[in-house]
Design a protein around this motif. Structure first.
Motif, mmCIF file in Angstrom:
data_model
loop_
_atom_site.group_PDB
_atom_site.id
_atom_site.type_symbol
_atom_site.label_atom_id
_atom_site.label_comp_id
_atom_site.label_asym_id
_atom_site.label_seq_id
_atom_site.Cartn_x
_atom_site.Cartn_y
_atom_site.Cartn_z
ATOM 1 N N ALA A 268 8.597 -5.519 -4.392
ATOM 2 C CA ALA A 268 8.456 -4.747 -2.981
ATOM 3 C C ALA A 268 7.237 -3.915 -3.084
ATOM 4 C CB ALA A 268 9.534 -4.066 -2.520
ATOM 5 N N ARG A 269 6.511 -3.830 -2.214
ATOM 6 C CA ARG A 269 5.270 -2.866 -2.059
ATOM 7 C C ARG A 269 5.118 -2.365 -0.493
ATOM 8 N NH1 ARG A 269 1.357 -1.477 -5.112
ATOM 9 N NH2 ARG A 269 -0.513 -0.660 -4.395
ATOM 10 N N ALA A 270 4.955 -0.939 -0.551
ATOM 11 C CA ALA A 270 4.824 -0.283 0.813
ATOM 12 C C ALA A 270 3.289 0.248 0.770
ATOM 13 C CB ALA A 270 5.703 0.675 1.063
ATOM 14 N N ASP A 271 2.350 -0.293 1.657
ATOM 15 C CA ASP A 271 1.026 0.334 1.867
ATOM 16 C C ASP A 271 0.726 0.873 3.154
ATOM 17 O OD1 ASP A 271 -0.061 -0.079 -0.876
ATOM 18 O OD2 ASP A 271 0.321 -2.694 -0.155
ATOM 19 N N PRO A 272 -0.047 1.781 3.371
ATOM 20 C CA PRO A 272 -0.577 2.102 4.479
ATOM 21 C C PRO A 272 -1.223 1.120 5.286
ATOM 22 C CG PRO A 272 -1.266 3.779 3.037
ATOM 23 C CD PRO A 272 -0.754 2.586 2.146
ATOM 24 N N ALA B 229 3.857 7.359 8.413
ATOM 25 C CA ALA B 229 4.142 6.014 7.527
ATOM 26 C C ALA B 229 3.112 6.146 6.451
ATOM 27 C CB ALA B 229 3.316 4.991 8.764
ATOM 28 N N ALA B 230 2.131 6.759 6.496
ATOM 29 C CA ALA B 230 1.276 6.687 5.250
ATOM 30 C C ALA B 230 1.916 7.640 3.883
ATOM 31 C CB ALA B 230 -0.111 7.485 5.522
ATOM 32 N N ASP B 231 2.622 8.840 4.449
ATOM 33 C CA ASP B 231 3.457 9.631 3.745
ATOM 34 C C ASP B 231 4.642 8.780 3.050
ATOM 35 O OD1 ASP B 231 1.876 11.829 4.251
ATOM 36 O OD2 ASP B 231 3.390 12.472 5.608
ATOM 37 N N LEU B 232 5.077 7.769 3.809
ATOM 38 C CA LEU B 232 6.279 6.877 3.429
ATOM 39 C C LEU B 232 5.753 5.889 2.301
ATOM 40 C CD1 LEU B 232 9.294 6.356 3.372
ATOM 41 C CD2 LEU B 232 8.712 4.971 5.450
ATOM 42 N N ALA B 233 4.631 5.267 2.736
ATOM 43 C CA ALA B 233 3.947 4.380 1.781
ATOM 44 C C ALA B 233 3.732 4.955 0.435
ATOM 45 C CB ALA B 233 2.732 3.805 2.328
ATOM 46 N N ARG B 234 3.132 6.237 0.547
ATOM 47 C CA ARG B 234 2.823 7.065 -0.899
ATOM 48 C C ARG B 234 4.008 7.281 -1.567
ATOM 49 N NH1 ARG B 234 -1.292 9.082 2.202
ATOM 50 N NH2 ARG B 234 -0.101 10.893 2.876
ATOM 51 N N ALA B 235 4.994 7.634 -0.983
ATOM 52 C CA ALA B 235 6.204 8.091 -1.627
ATOM 53 C C ALA B 235 7.027 6.764 -2.153
ATOM 54 C CB ALA B 235 7.346 8.783 -0.640
ATOM 55 N N PRO C 171 -3.999 -0.484 8.029
ATOM 56 C CA PRO C 171 -5.438 0.030 8.752
ATOM 57 C C PRO C 171 -5.216 0.966 9.812
ATOM 58 C CG PRO C 171 -5.557 -2.435 8.255
ATOM 59 C CD PRO C 171 -4.174 -1.722 7.923
ATOM 60 N N ASP C 172 -4.235 0.346 10.718
ATOM 61 C CA ASP C 172 -4.302 1.201 12.094
ATOM 62 C C ASP C 172 -3.290 2.769 11.932
ATOM 63 O OD1 ASP C 172 -1.579 0.428 11.833
ATOM 64 O OD2 ASP C 172 -1.435 -0.622 13.709
ATOM 65 N N GLY C 173 -2.898 3.045 10.643
ATOM 66 C CA GLY C 173 -2.157 4.155 10.471
ATOM 67 C C GLY C 173 -0.618 3.805 10.234
ATOM 68 N N GLY C 174 -0.225 2.749 10.450
ATOM 69 C CA GLY C 174 1.249 2.192 10.181
ATOM 70 C C GLY C 174 1.632 2.098 8.661
ATOM 71 N N LEU C 175 2.640 1.252 8.744
ATOM 72 C CA LEU C 175 3.168 0.734 7.301
ATOM 73 C C LEU C 175 2.963 -0.838 7.312
ATOM 74 C CD1 LEU C 175 4.312 1.830 4.795
ATOM 75 C CD2 LEU C 175 6.660 1.818 5.923
ATOM 76 N N ARG C 176 2.598 -1.231 5.884
ATOM 77 C CA ARG C 176 3.018 -2.679 5.980
ATOM 78 C C ARG C 176 3.924 -3.029 4.578
ATOM 79 N NH1 ARG C 176 -2.544 -4.924 5.197
ATOM 80 N NH2 ARG C 176 -2.321 -5.122 7.498
ATOM 81 N N LEU C 177 4.924 -3.686 4.825
ATOM 82 C CA LEU C 177 5.467 -3.956 3.481
ATOM 83 C C LEU C 177 5.582 -5.522 3.194
ATOM 84 C CD1 LEU C 177 8.963 -2.167 4.796
ATOM 85 C CD2 LEU C 177 7.358 -1.420 3.249
ATOM 86 N N ARG C 178 5.395 -5.673 1.908
ATOM 87 C CA ARG C 178 5.503 -6.755 1.340
ATOM 88 C C ARG C 178 6.338 -7.137 0.438
ATOM 89 N NH1 ARG C 178 1.587 -10.989 1.320
ATOM 90 N NH2 ARG C 178 0.212 -9.287 1.971
ATOM 91 N N VAL C 179 7.248 -8.028 0.511
ATOM 92 C CA VAL C 179 8.520 -8.144 -0.604
ATOM 93 C C VAL C 179 8.359 -9.870 -0.980
ATOM 94 C CG1 VAL C 179 10.766 -8.448 -0.919
ATOM 95 C CG2 VAL C 179 10.010 -6.603 0.649
ATOM 96 N N GLU C 180 8.419 -9.993 -2.411
ATOM 97 C CA GLU C 180 8.257 -11.255 -2.898
ATOM 98 C C GLU C 180 9.372 -11.527 -3.552
ATOM 99 O OE1 GLU C 180 4.426 -11.324 -4.762
ATOM 100 O OE2 GLU C 180 3.357 -11.720 -2.839
ATOM 101 N N THR C 181 10.092 -12.547 -3.229
ATOM 102 C CA THR C 181 11.222 -13.118 -4.120
ATOM 103 C C THR C 181 11.371 -14.539 -4.715
ATOM 104 O OG1 THR C 181 12.723 -11.653 -2.446
ATOM 105 C CG2 THR C 181 13.992 -13.229 -4.041
ATOM 106 N N ALA C 182 11.936 -14.575 -6.115
ATOM 107 C CA ALA C 182 11.773 -15.945 -6.684
ATOM 108 C C ALA C 182 13.192 -15.727 -7.425
ATOM 109 C CB ALA C 182 10.888 -15.915 -7.496
#
Length: 105
Positions: free
Chosen positions: A35-39, A9-15, A41-52
Motif C-alpha cells: 500500500a502506498r499513499a502519495d499526494p 491530504a499531503a500531511d496524511l500521505a507523508r505520515a 497533483p491537485d493537493g488531494g491524496l492518491r492511494l494505491r494497493v496491490e495484492t497478490a
C-alpha cells in the motif's frame, strides 16, 4: 484551514507513506499486499494497493487506485483484478451529488 497551510491530504500521505504485508496460511507465505499513499497533483491524496494471493490452484492479483480531494472526499476508485486468469475491472467516479460506476468482466 488558513491560507498557506499545507493540505491535510499531503500531511496524511507523508505520515502514512507506504507499507507491505505478507499473508501466511499454515506457516507458509501465500501472498503479499503493498500500500502506498502519495499526494495527488491537485493537493488531494492518491492511494494505491496491490495484492497478490496464491492458495492451492487459486491465484488472485488485484490493484486498487483511489483518489481523494483536498478535503479527503473520494473522487474516484479503480479496481482491476485477475482471478485465475479471469480479468475484471470496476471504475467509480464520484462528484458532489452522484456517482457513476462502470464494470467489465
Amino acid at each position: 484551514m488558513t491560507a498557506g497551510a499545507p493540505p491535510v491530504a499531503a500531511d496524511l500521505a507523508r505520515a502514512c507513506g507506504a507499507g507491505e504485508f505478507i499473508f501466511f496460511f499454515r506457516n507458509r507465505a501465500v501472498g503479499r499486499e503493498s500500500a502506498r499513499a502519495d499526494p495527488a497533483p491537485d493537493g488531494g491524496l492518491r492511494l494505491r494497493v496491490e495484492t497478490a494471493l496464491e492458495v492451492g490452484r487459486s491465484r488472485l492479483r488485484q490493484e486498487v487506485l483511489a483518489e481523494f480531494d483536498r478535503g479527503l472526499r473520494p473522487e474516484c476508485c479503480i479496481v482491476t483484478a485477475d482471478f485465475n486468469s479471469e480479468q475484471m475491472r470496476l471504475e467509480i467516479e464520484i462528484d458532489q451529488s452522484r456517482a457513476a460506476v462502470r464494470s467489465r468482466c
